[in-house]
Motif scaffolding. Structure first.
Motif, PDB file in Angstrom:
ATOM      1  N   GLU A  11       1.011  -1.338   0.096  1.00 31.48           N
ATOM      2  CA  GLU A  11      -0.084   0.109   0.194  1.00 31.48           C
ATOM      3  C   GLU A  11       0.638   1.286   0.086  1.00 31.48           C
ATOM      4  O   GLU A  11       0.383   2.306  -0.411  1.00 31.48           O
ATOM      5  CB  GLU A  11      -0.908   0.089   1.269  1.00 31.48           C
ATOM      6  CG  GLU A  11      -2.039  -0.946   0.907  1.00 31.48           C
ATOM      7  CD  GLU A  11      -2.960  -1.077   2.116  1.00 31.48           C
ATOM      8  OE1 GLU A  11      -2.412  -0.635   3.384  1.00 31.48           O
ATOM      9  OE2 GLU A  11      -4.018  -1.779   2.279  1.00 31.48           O
ATOM     10  N   THR A  20      -8.233  -4.449  -5.438  1.00 30.64           N
ATOM     11  CA  THR A  20      -9.314  -4.576  -4.618  1.00 30.64           C
ATOM     12  C   THR A  20     -10.339  -5.727  -4.873  1.00 30.64           C
ATOM     13  O   THR A  20     -10.213  -6.313  -6.010  1.00 30.64           O
ATOM     14  CB  THR A  20     -10.142  -3.358  -4.469  1.00 30.64           C
ATOM     15  OG1 THR A  20     -10.711  -3.070  -5.847  1.00 30.64           O
ATOM     16  CG2 THR A  20      -9.253  -2.139  -4.208  1.00 30.64           C
ATOM     17  N   ASP A  21     -11.359  -6.051  -4.247  1.00 28.67           N
ATOM     18  CA  ASP A  21     -12.327  -7.073  -4.460  1.00 28.67           C
ATOM     19  C   ASP A  21     -13.172  -6.708  -5.763  1.00 28.67           C
ATOM     20  O   ASP A  21     -13.618  -7.461  -6.678  1.00 28.67           O
ATOM     21  CB  ASP A  21     -13.138  -7.095  -3.439  1.00 28.67           C
ATOM     22  CG  ASP A  21     -12.834  -7.857  -2.187  1.00 28.67           C
ATOM     23  OD1 ASP A  21     -11.691  -8.681  -2.354  1.00 28.67           O
ATOM     24  OD2 ASP A  21     -13.154  -7.633  -0.969  1.00 28.67           O
ATOM     25  N   ASP A  23     -11.711  -4.796  -7.984  1.00 30.33           N
ATOM     26  CA  ASP A  23     -10.896  -4.999  -9.213  1.00 30.33           C
ATOM     27  C   ASP A  23     -10.683  -6.459  -9.744  1.00 30.33           C
ATOM     28  O   ASP A  23     -10.919  -6.654 -10.993  1.00 30.33           O
ATOM     29  CB  ASP A  23      -9.472  -4.665  -8.913  1.00 30.33           C
ATOM     30  CG  ASP A  23      -8.973  -3.160  -8.688  1.00 30.33           C
ATOM     31  OD1 ASP A  23      -9.658  -2.232  -9.269  1.00 30.33           O
ATOM     32  OD2 ASP A  23      -8.278  -3.006  -7.825  1.00 30.33           O
TER      33      ASP A  23
END
Length: 94
Positions: A11, A20-21, A23
């Protein structure tokens, strides 16, 4: 390095942000060759002959000894979406 430490390190790098979920949800994956072949109801030999893929290569993909490269993944995606069109395109001209 723990999972938390890896996440913090990722990060903090603006060029390598973790997916991310959302993505992952929008990414389109190529179905494995075995799934495509079985959905078409073909044996390994029939699938390899119909789509001009060396039988050894197909077996390696299906048994996990190797992974299709980017071009092969694209070809498998086209086969999965339009198998009849691929078969027709590969037939010799009369």
């Amino acid at each position: 390095m723990t999972d938390a430490e890896r996440r913090i390190a990722a990060e903090s790098d603006p060029d390598a942000q973790p997916l991310t979920d959302a993505d992952f949800a929008r990414l389109k994956r190529t179905p494995p060759a075995r799934i495509i072949r079985r959905a078409l109801g073909l044996s390994q030999e029939e699938f390899a002959a119909r789509f001009h893929i060396p039988i050894g290569t197909l077996r390696d993909w299906e048994q996990g000894r190797s992974e299709p490269d980017q071009a092969a993944r694209a070809y498998l995606t086209v086969i999965a979406r339009a198998p009849d069109a691929v078969s027709k395109a590969l037939k010799p001209l009369a």
